[in-house]
Design a protein around this motif. Sequence first.
Motif, PDB file in Angstrom:
ATOM      1  N   ASP A 129       4.028 126.083  37.198  1.00  0.00           N
ATOM      2  CA  ASP A 129       4.549 126.798  38.423  1.00  0.00           C
ATOM      3  C   ASP A 129       4.780 125.889  39.748  1.00  0.00           C
ATOM      4  N   CYS A 130       4.225 124.719  39.305  1.00  0.00           N
ATOM      5  CA  CYS A 130       4.526 123.619  40.463  1.00  0.00           C
ATOM      6  C   CYS A 130       6.026 123.434  40.966  1.00  0.00           C
ATOM      7  N   PRO A 131       6.311 123.525  42.274  1.00  0.00           N
ATOM      8  CA  PRO A 131       7.665 123.227  42.528  1.00  0.00           C
ATOM      9  C   PRO A 131       8.286 121.991  42.064  1.00  0.00           C
ATOM     10  N   GLU A 132       9.689 121.961  41.719  1.00  0.00           N
ATOM     11  CA  GLU A 132      10.420 121.013  41.470  1.00  0.00           C
ATOM     12  C   GLU A 132      10.418 119.741  42.314  1.00  0.00           C
ATOM     13  N   GLY A 133      10.088 118.559  41.771  1.00  0.00           N
ATOM     14  CA  GLY A 133      10.033 117.663  42.662  1.00  0.00           C
ATOM     15  C   GLY A 133       8.393 117.172  42.958  1.00  0.00           C
ATOM     16  N   GLY A 134       7.679 117.920  42.650  1.00  0.00           N
ATOM     17  CA  GLY A 134       6.193 117.762  42.965  1.00  0.00           C
ATOM     18  C   GLY A 134       5.146 117.109  41.911  1.00  0.00           C
ATOM     19  N   CYS A 176       6.729 116.761  38.163  1.00  0.00           N
ATOM     20  CA  CYS A 176       7.635 115.639  38.172  1.00  0.00           C
ATOM     21  C   CYS A 176       6.960 114.427  38.043  1.00  0.00           C
ATOM     22  N   PHE A 177       6.067 114.036  38.894  1.00  0.00           N
ATOM     23  CA  PHE A 177       5.314 112.928  38.983  1.00  0.00           C
ATOM     24  C   PHE A 177       4.753 112.430  37.573  1.00  0.00           C
ATOM     25  N   ARG A 178       4.051 113.443  37.077  1.00  0.00           N
ATOM     26  CA  ARG A 178       3.588 112.971  35.554  1.00  0.00           C
ATOM     27  C   ARG A 178       4.646 112.991  34.470  1.00  0.00           C
ATOM     28  N   CYS A 179       5.854 113.649  34.706  1.00  0.00           N
ATOM     29  CA  CYS A 179       7.104 113.436  33.701  1.00  0.00           C
ATOM     30  C   CYS A 179       7.477 112.115  33.974  1.00  0.00           C
ATOM     31  N   PHE A 180       7.491 111.432  35.367  1.00  0.00           N
ATOM     32  CA  PHE A 180       8.028 110.064  35.607  1.00  0.00           C
ATOM     33  C   PHE A 180       7.043 109.200  34.787  1.00  0.00           C
ATOM     34  N   ASP A 181       5.730 109.356  34.922  1.00  0.00           N
ATOM     35  CA  ASP A 181       4.707 108.344  34.385  1.00  0.00           C
ATOM     36  C   ASP A 181       4.767 108.442  32.670  1.00  0.00           C
ATOM     37  N   LEU A 182       4.938 109.558  32.174  1.00  0.00           N
ATOM     38  CA  LEU A 182       5.304 109.656  30.968  1.00  0.00           C
ATOM     39  C   LEU A 182       6.485 109.022  30.369  1.00  0.00           C
ATOM     40  N   PRO A 231      19.506 111.751  44.010  1.00  0.00           N
ATOM     41  CA  PRO A 231      19.105 112.271  45.350  1.00  0.00           C
ATOM     42  C   PRO A 231      17.790 113.083  45.223  1.00  0.00           C
ATOM     43  N   LEU A 232      17.762 113.760  44.159  1.00  0.00           N
ATOM     44  CA  LEU A 232      16.602 114.845  43.607  1.00  0.00           C
ATOM     45  C   LEU A 232      15.299 114.128  43.361  1.00  0.00           C
ATOM     46  N   LYS A 233      15.359 113.012  43.067  1.00  0.00           N
ATOM     47  CA  LYS A 233      14.253 112.190  42.496  1.00  0.00           C
ATOM     48  C   LYS A 233      13.612 111.328  43.753  1.00  0.00           C
ATOM     49  N   ASN A 234      12.163 111.376  43.623  1.00  0.00           N
ATOM     50  CA  ASN A 234      11.308 110.524  44.550  1.00  0.00           C
ATOM     51  C   ASN A 234      11.647 109.073  44.186  1.00  0.00           C
ATOM     52  N   ALA A 235      12.248 108.303  44.822  1.00  0.00           N
ATOM     53  CA  ALA A 235      12.428 106.845  44.436  1.00  0.00           C
ATOM     54  C   ALA A 235      11.170 106.158  44.926  1.00  0.00           C
ATOM     55  N   ARG A 236      10.389 106.628  45.972  1.00  0.00           N
ATOM     56  CA  ARG A 236       9.142 106.003  46.443  1.00  0.00           C
ATOM     57  C   ARG A 236       8.074 105.965  45.287  1.00  0.00           C
ATOM     58  N   LYS A 237       7.902 107.189  44.799  1.00  0.00           N
ATOM     59  CA  LYS A 237       6.879 107.554  43.776  1.00  0.00           C
ATOM     60  C   LYS A 237       7.383 106.959  42.271  1.00  0.00           C
ATOM     61  N   LEU A 238       8.559 106.831  41.904  1.00  0.00           N
ATOM     62  CA  LEU A 238       8.849 106.096  40.844  1.00  0.00           C
ATOM     63  C   LEU A 238       8.601 104.708  40.890  1.00  0.00           C
TER      64      LEU A 238
END
Length: 211
Positions: free
Chosen positions: A108-113, A116-122, A147-154
């Motif tokens: 239930d986490c909002p998209e972009g939260g 998504c960060f766990r998905c990036f890591d995976l 534009p919908l992806k967090n470049a800093r986190k990536l």
Amino acid sequence: MNQTNYQKELEKILEKLPKNGTPPTLLLHSCCAPCSSYVLEYLRTHFLITVFYYNPNISASQEYQRRMEEQIRLIEIYNTLPEGHPVSILKGDYEPQQFLEAARGLEDCPEGGERCFRCFDLRLRRTALCAAQAGYGFFATTLTISPLKNARKLNEIGYQLSQEYNVPWLPSDFKKKEGYKRSIQLSAQYNLYRQDYCGCAYSKATRENQT
């Protein structure tokens, strides 16, 4: 607080690459052909690129296959063009269960939260592992073009994995310098299949609720 300009960091690395001889190798994680279109156009003059198609977040096998086929078709197109080095592809296994396990508890986490960060890591972790095992010069991802992806986190994840696996991370914010706009133009030019959600069931539900 000053924020890192990852596009400038990328340009610094590109400037230092050797101009003659065999170019360095890059394992480039790609989410889809449209997002990779500009990235390949931009980087294939600097690197010998292998596109790594690994996206366990895509919930439907038919969607996964369609996106992979479009990725292959785009690479074939680029390999007919005179400029730039040839591009190859490495097909990752389709492992949707890996994503579901990573997303457990965050449905239930909002998209972009955090989900998504766990998905990036995976996805980036598998890319870094493959890059380290095969001895690539760098690893990177096309995800920062969105534009919908967090470049800093990536990039934070990329740098962390670079240290864990001892393979250089190629920083990026490909949406800069109108990269995202160029990807739309290239998608139209090559008639690429463009989707309006990242691939996971949660993202798809969000898009459907917005329509």
